[in-house]
Design a protein around this motif. Sequence first.
Motif, PDB file in Angstrom:
ATOM      1  N   GLY A  21       0.821  -1.212   0.000  1.00 57.27           N
ATOM      2  CA  GLY A  21       0.000   0.000   0.000  1.00 57.27           C
ATOM      3  C   GLY A  21       0.851   1.256   0.000  1.00 57.27           C
ATOM      4  O   GLY A  21       2.082   1.187   0.039  1.00 57.27           O
ATOM      5  N   VAL A  23       1.385   3.886   2.182  1.00 52.55           N
ATOM      6  CA  VAL A  23       2.271   4.216   3.311  1.00 52.55           C
ATOM      7  C   VAL A  23       3.304   3.116   3.523  1.00 52.55           C
ATOM      8  O   VAL A  23       4.505   3.387   3.660  1.00 52.55           O
ATOM      9  N   LYS A 146      -9.523   2.730  14.970  1.00 55.05           N
ATOM     10  CA  LYS A 146      -8.322   3.563  15.137  1.00 55.05           C
ATOM     11  C   LYS A 146      -8.213   4.112  16.563  1.00 55.05           C
ATOM     12  O   LYS A 146      -7.112   4.268  17.094  1.00 55.05           O
ATOM     13  N   MET A 181      -6.483   4.721  -0.864  1.00 57.26           N
ATOM     14  CA  MET A 181      -7.521   4.731   0.176  1.00 57.26           C
ATOM     15  C   MET A 181      -8.460   5.927  -0.012  1.00 57.26           C
ATOM     16  O   MET A 181      -9.676   5.785  -0.026  1.00 57.26           O
TER      17      MET A 181
HETATM   18  N1  LIG Z   1      -4.542   6.950   3.245  1.00 50.98           N
HETATM   19  C1  LIG Z   1      -5.020   7.753   4.182  1.00 50.98           C
HETATM   20  O1  LIG Z   1      -5.610   8.804   3.909  1.00 50.98           O
HETATM   21  C2  LIG Z   1      -4.840   7.400   5.627  1.00 50.98           C
HETATM   22  C3  LIG Z   1      -5.149   8.348   6.604  1.00 50.98           C
HETATM   23  C4  LIG Z   1      -5.020   7.998   7.941  1.00 50.98           C
HETATM   24  C5  LIG Z   1      -4.582   6.748   8.310  1.00 50.98           C
HETATM   25  N2  LIG Z   1      -4.294   5.843   7.326  1.00 50.98           N
HETATM   26  C6  LIG Z   1      -3.867   4.505   7.752  1.00 50.98           C
HETATM   27  O2  LIG Z   1      -2.568   4.264   7.264  1.00 50.98           O
HETATM   28  C7  LIG Z   1      -2.426   2.866   6.953  1.00 50.98           C
HETATM   29  C8  LIG Z   1      -1.907   2.705   5.531  1.00 50.98           C
HETATM   30  O3  LIG Z   1      -2.841   3.279   4.626  1.00 50.98           O
HETATM   31  P1  LIG Z   1      -2.531   3.424   3.065  1.00 50.98           P
HETATM   32  O4  LIG Z   1      -2.896   4.802   2.682  1.00 50.98           O
HETATM   33  O5  LIG Z   1      -1.166   2.919   2.784  1.00 50.98           O
HETATM   34  O6  LIG Z   1      -3.646   2.447   2.492  1.00 50.98           O
HETATM   35  P2  LIG Z   1      -3.538   1.493   1.207  1.00 50.98           P
HETATM   36  O7  LIG Z   1      -4.941   1.104   0.913  1.00 50.98           O
HETATM   37  O8  LIG Z   1      -2.703   2.120   0.148  1.00 50.98           O
HETATM   38  O9  LIG Z   1      -2.733   0.231   1.793  1.00 50.98           O
HETATM   39  C9  LIG Z   1      -3.261  -0.610   2.772  1.00 50.98           C
HETATM   40  C10 LIG Z   1      -2.627  -1.979   2.563  1.00 50.98           C
HETATM   41  O10 LIG Z   1      -3.147  -2.853   3.574  1.00 50.98           O
HETATM   42  C11 LIG Z   1      -3.250  -4.126   2.977  1.00 50.98           C
HETATM   43  N3  LIG Z   1      -4.170  -4.990   3.714  1.00 50.98           N
HETATM   44  C12 LIG Z   1      -5.524  -4.943   3.768  1.00 50.98           C
HETATM   45  N4  LIG Z   1      -5.997  -5.988   4.464  1.00 50.98           N
HETATM   46  C13 LIG Z   1      -4.916  -6.708   4.869  1.00 50.98           C
HETATM   47  C14 LIG Z   1      -4.753  -7.904   5.610  1.00 50.98           C
HETATM   48  N5  LIG Z   1      -5.795  -8.584   6.097  1.00 50.98           N
HETATM   49  N6  LIG Z   1      -3.496  -8.362   5.832  1.00 50.98           N
HETATM   50  C15 LIG Z   1      -2.433  -7.695   5.338  1.00 50.98           C
HETATM   51  N7  LIG Z   1      -2.517  -6.568   4.607  1.00 50.98           N
HETATM   52  C16 LIG Z   1      -3.748  -6.087   4.376  1.00 50.98           C
HETATM   53  C17 LIG Z   1      -3.750  -3.856   1.566  1.00 50.98           C
HETATM   54  O11 LIG Z   1      -3.488  -4.980   0.704  1.00 50.98           O
HETATM   55  C18 LIG Z   1      -2.975  -2.611   1.186  1.00 50.98           C
HETATM   56  O12 LIG Z   1      -1.801  -2.899   0.474  1.00 50.98           O
HETATM   57  C19 LIG Z   1      -3.798   2.238   7.204  1.00 50.98           C
HETATM   58  O13 LIG Z   1      -3.812   1.652   8.482  1.00 50.98           O
HETATM   59  C20 LIG Z   1      -4.731   3.412   7.171  1.00 50.98           C
HETATM   60  O14 LIG Z   1      -5.908   3.194   7.929  1.00 50.98           O
HETATM   61  C21 LIG Z   1      -4.395   6.143   6.007  1.00 50.98           C
END
Ligand SMILES: NC(=O)c1ccc[n+]([C@@H]2O[C@H](COP(=O)([O-])OP(=O)(O)OC[C@H]3O[C@@H](n4cnc5c(N)ncnc54)[C@H](O)[C@@H]3O)[C@@H](O)[C@H]2O)c1
Length: 243
Positions: A21, A23, A146, A181
Amino acid sequence: MKETRVAALKDKIILITGAAGAVGAAVAEGVRKAGGIAIATDLKGADLTLDVTSEESWQRVVAEVGERHGRLDGLVNAAGIVAIGSVEKLDFATWRRVLSINLDGTFLGCKYAFPLLKERGGSIVNLSSVSGLVGGYNLAAYNASKGGVSLLTKSVALLGARNRPPIRCNAVCPAFLEGPMVDGIAGTARDPGSAMDKMSAEIPIGRLGKPSEVAALCLYLLSDDSGFVTGADLPIDGGLTAK
Ligand SMILES: NC(=O)c1ccc[n+]([C@@H]2O[C@H](COP(=O)([O-])OP(=O)(O)OC[C@H]3O[C@@H](n4cnc5c(N)ncnc54)[C@H](O)[C@@H]3O)[C@@H](O)[C@H]2O)c1
């Protein structure tokens, strides 16, 4: 980047979930650039397959890391999903799925990484969110998951503080970031373009965050530079929660 920064994670072994993903991939890249060894995991598209909701999956991956490296210096729990829905509208299956990935997954990560982190101390970084600090009427499951991550982080930090050398644990709380996301959230709106503009307008700095900016904070928390930082919720939100 200065030479000292480049070497900040020299030889540190860092396990990252959700590393396919936005981050997680930025963290893995940053760890490697900073001289560390990134073990990137995800459901697919990473070095190792790890479903964070599966205890068996965690046991297998941690055993593999133990055999290959004999230790772990850091864990970044970045796997997560978002689901839009109020307490009235959200179905129970979606609630369970969000809690299972975001909160159970983080619990299992901390639990199974702990024994490997114990001997030399280390650092756990949990991806919480501004939604772990403040509520939204249509984010019932995400808020609960969260909020749970943020308080779980404090419990893990207090246990880790009893270890010598300590195992630190902190939560990073981003606002909307560029990436799949937020594209997904905007995609559910009638007009995705204006939904995106609305999200940027909510942020005092006037733009979405970048995964690389969140990764930079994670790298700091993984490094010894942050040796006195533990149990913290660190917003990285362009001023959103300052309002
Ligand atoms: N993107 C945002 O705006 C944002 C804001 C605040 C917090 N976050 C948090 O930051 C973190 C990373 O977000 P991101 O933007 O990289 O999201 P993203 O959707 O790009 O990546 C999330 C990753 O988690 C993986 N995933 C989902 N279910 C899974 C499982 N059961 N086992 C293993 N991997 C799994 C997905 O395959 C994906 O690659 C998340 O926890 C998200 O809640 C994101």
